[in-house]
Design a protein around this motif. Structure first.
Motif, short mmCIF file in Angstrom:
data_model
loop_
_atom_site.label_atom_id
_atom_site.label_comp_id
_atom_site.label_asym_id
_atom_site.label_seq_id
_atom_site.Cartn_x
_atom_site.Cartn_y
_atom_site.Cartn_z
N SER A 204 0.83 -1.21 0.00
CA SER A 204 0.00 0.00 0.00
C SER A 204 0.85 1.25 0.00
O SER A 204 0.53 2.25 -0.67
CB SER A 204 -0.92 -0.01 1.22
OG SER A 204 -1.77 -1.15 1.22
N VAL A 205 1.96 1.24 0.73
CA VAL A 205 2.84 2.39 0.78
C VAL A 205 3.45 2.67 -0.59
O VAL A 205 3.48 3.82 -1.07
CB VAL A 205 3.95 2.17 1.83
CG1 VAL A 205 5.09 3.17 1.65
CG2 VAL A 205 3.38 2.28 3.23
N VAL A 206 3.95 1.62 -1.24
CA VAL A 206 4.53 1.79 -2.58
C VAL A 206 3.50 2.32 -3.56
O VAL A 206 3.77 3.21 -4.37
CB VAL A 206 5.14 0.45 -3.06
CG1 VAL A 206 5.60 0.57 -4.51
CG2 VAL A 206 6.29 0.04 -2.17
N LEU A 207 2.27 1.77 -3.50
CA LEU A 207 1.22 2.24 -4.39
C LEU A 207 0.85 3.70 -4.12
O LEU A 207 0.61 4.47 -5.05
CB LEU A 207 -0.01 1.35 -4.23
CG LEU A 207 0.11 -0.08 -4.76
CD1 LEU A 207 -1.13 -0.89 -4.40
CD2 LEU A 207 0.32 -0.09 -6.26
N PHE A 208 0.81 4.08 -2.85
CA PHE A 208 0.48 5.46 -2.50
C PHE A 208 1.48 6.44 -3.09
O PHE A 208 1.11 7.46 -3.68
CB PHE A 208 0.43 5.59 -0.97
CG PHE A 208 0.31 7.01 -0.49
CD1 PHE A 208 -0.85 7.73 -0.67
CD2 PHE A 208 1.39 7.63 0.14
CE1 PHE A 208 -0.95 9.05 -0.23
CE2 PHE A 208 1.30 8.92 0.59
CZ PHE A 208 0.12 9.64 0.40
#
Length: 357
Positions: free
Chosen positions: A58-62
């Motif tokens: 989720s962090v990478v996608l954000f």
């Protein structure tokens, strides 16, 4: 004869904004929500069992979606700014989440044990494998050991910082600064071994709370020196020069002008140093040992402390009752350290220079 040509206001070139479009204010929150949902979906479909892996996805996608969306709508320049902002927020969350989780988990595990009985009774006469018992003897030992360490380390650290800032010149000041830097990184077990070799074995003193205080003072001293040194450097030189111009000696200028001006920061540094040594376990294990009874004399005999009590209950007792007492003591220790930090912040705000004064 010169003529002046006036350009009409309508004909002047109007300023052009750096970017024509802007993302709405709710866009980062929407991107974060979408990234979390997408990351959880990817983790579930991919069969990832660890929620940590879902969070990292989720962090990478954000970060990636936020940068791509901003680059498409606002331009690359603004996208880079949003990328840096996203990285800062991610780093902040990664730092805060473990701390909040640790605090919440400690409260959940220890709140059922902490009560008046737990805070006012010791482990004397209590079966270690059974219920009952408290931390009163450990609380008394921690307060006495930390107080003795503070009484030894705070004056020495303060005077050392005054020397380095106000008098320190040449090779001696460089040597003192070097050793202060070295002491800042000394592991607590090394300080305990030093006091054990010198105080207990070489000089023949018995194990006591004071022995542990000596090791804690060694760990506390460089923190006090560094924090006090930085606070003294923040005192404006104009105050010193004005005092010297009035004929005030240097020692009196330091005593009456410099130290009172920096007292808020100095007190904050000392309180933070106290909070740093409160949870030390290794020197206490080597020099103080542990006691199930209340020992109000830190200069004679073994004495208990909260970190030592937690270790004993969790590792030595090794049952549900010991685990509960350990978590209760950990909650009290966290509350004590948090209280010291709040006191330090309050003193810093109270003693900080006020506008118009």
């Amino acid at each position: 004869m010169s003529t002046t040509t006036t350009v009409p206001a309508q004909a002047r070139p109007q300023g052009r904004p750096l970017t024509a479009n802007r993302l709405p204010k709710w866009a980062p929150a929407a991107v974060a929500a979408g990234s979390i949902a997408l990351g959880c979906g990817i983790g579930a479909v991919g069969g990832l069992d660890s929620r940590l892996q879902w969070g990292l996805i989720s962090v990478v996608l954000f970060v990636a979606i936020g940068y791509g969306l901003s680059a498409k709508v606002e331009g690359r320049r603004q996208a880079k700014d949003r990328l840096a902002t996203s990285v800062v927020w991610v780093a902040f969350i990664l730092a805060v989440v473990p701390l909040v989780a640790l605090t919440v988990y400690t409260i959940q595990q220890g709140i059922g044990v902490v009560d008046g009985y737990f805070l006012s009774h010791s482990m004397k006469g209590v079966l270690a494998s059974g219920p009952g018992g408290g931390i009163y003897h450990a609380l008394i030992g921690t307060l006495q050991q930390v107080a003795l360490a503070t009484l030894m380390a705070a004056p020495v650290g303060l005077l050392t910082a005054v020397y380095l800032v106000e008098y320190g010149r040449g090779r001696l000041a460089k040597v003192v600064t070097f050793f202060v830097d070295v002491m800042t990184g000394v592991p607590s077990i090394v300080a305990g071994l030093f006091i054990l070799s010198l105080w207990n074995l070489a000089l023949g003193f018995n194990y006591s709370g004071f022995s542990g205080s000596l090791a804690l003072a060694i760990l506390m001293m460089p923190v006090v020196v560094r924090s006090t040194e930085e606070m003294l450097k923040l005192v404006p030189n104009e105050l010193r020069e004005a005092s010297y111009a009035l004929g005030v000696p240097k020692w009196k200028t330091i005593l009456r002008i410099v130290l009172p001006t920096a007292m808020g920061g100095i007190t904050t540094g000392v309180m933070l140093a106290v909070a740093r040594i409160t949870g030390e376990t290794a020197p206490v294990m080597m020099l103080v040992f542990g006691a199930d009874y209340i020992n109000g004399n830190p200069f004679d005999g073994p004495q208990q402390s909260l970190p030592m009590y937690i270790w004993q209950q969790y590792s030595v007792v090794n049952n549900d009752f010991g685990y509960a007492r350990a978590w209760g003591a950990a909650l009290v220790l966290i509350a004590f350290v948090m209280g010291l930090n709040l006191i330090a912040r309050g003193i810093a705000r109270w003693r900080s220079p006020k506008a118009g004064h």
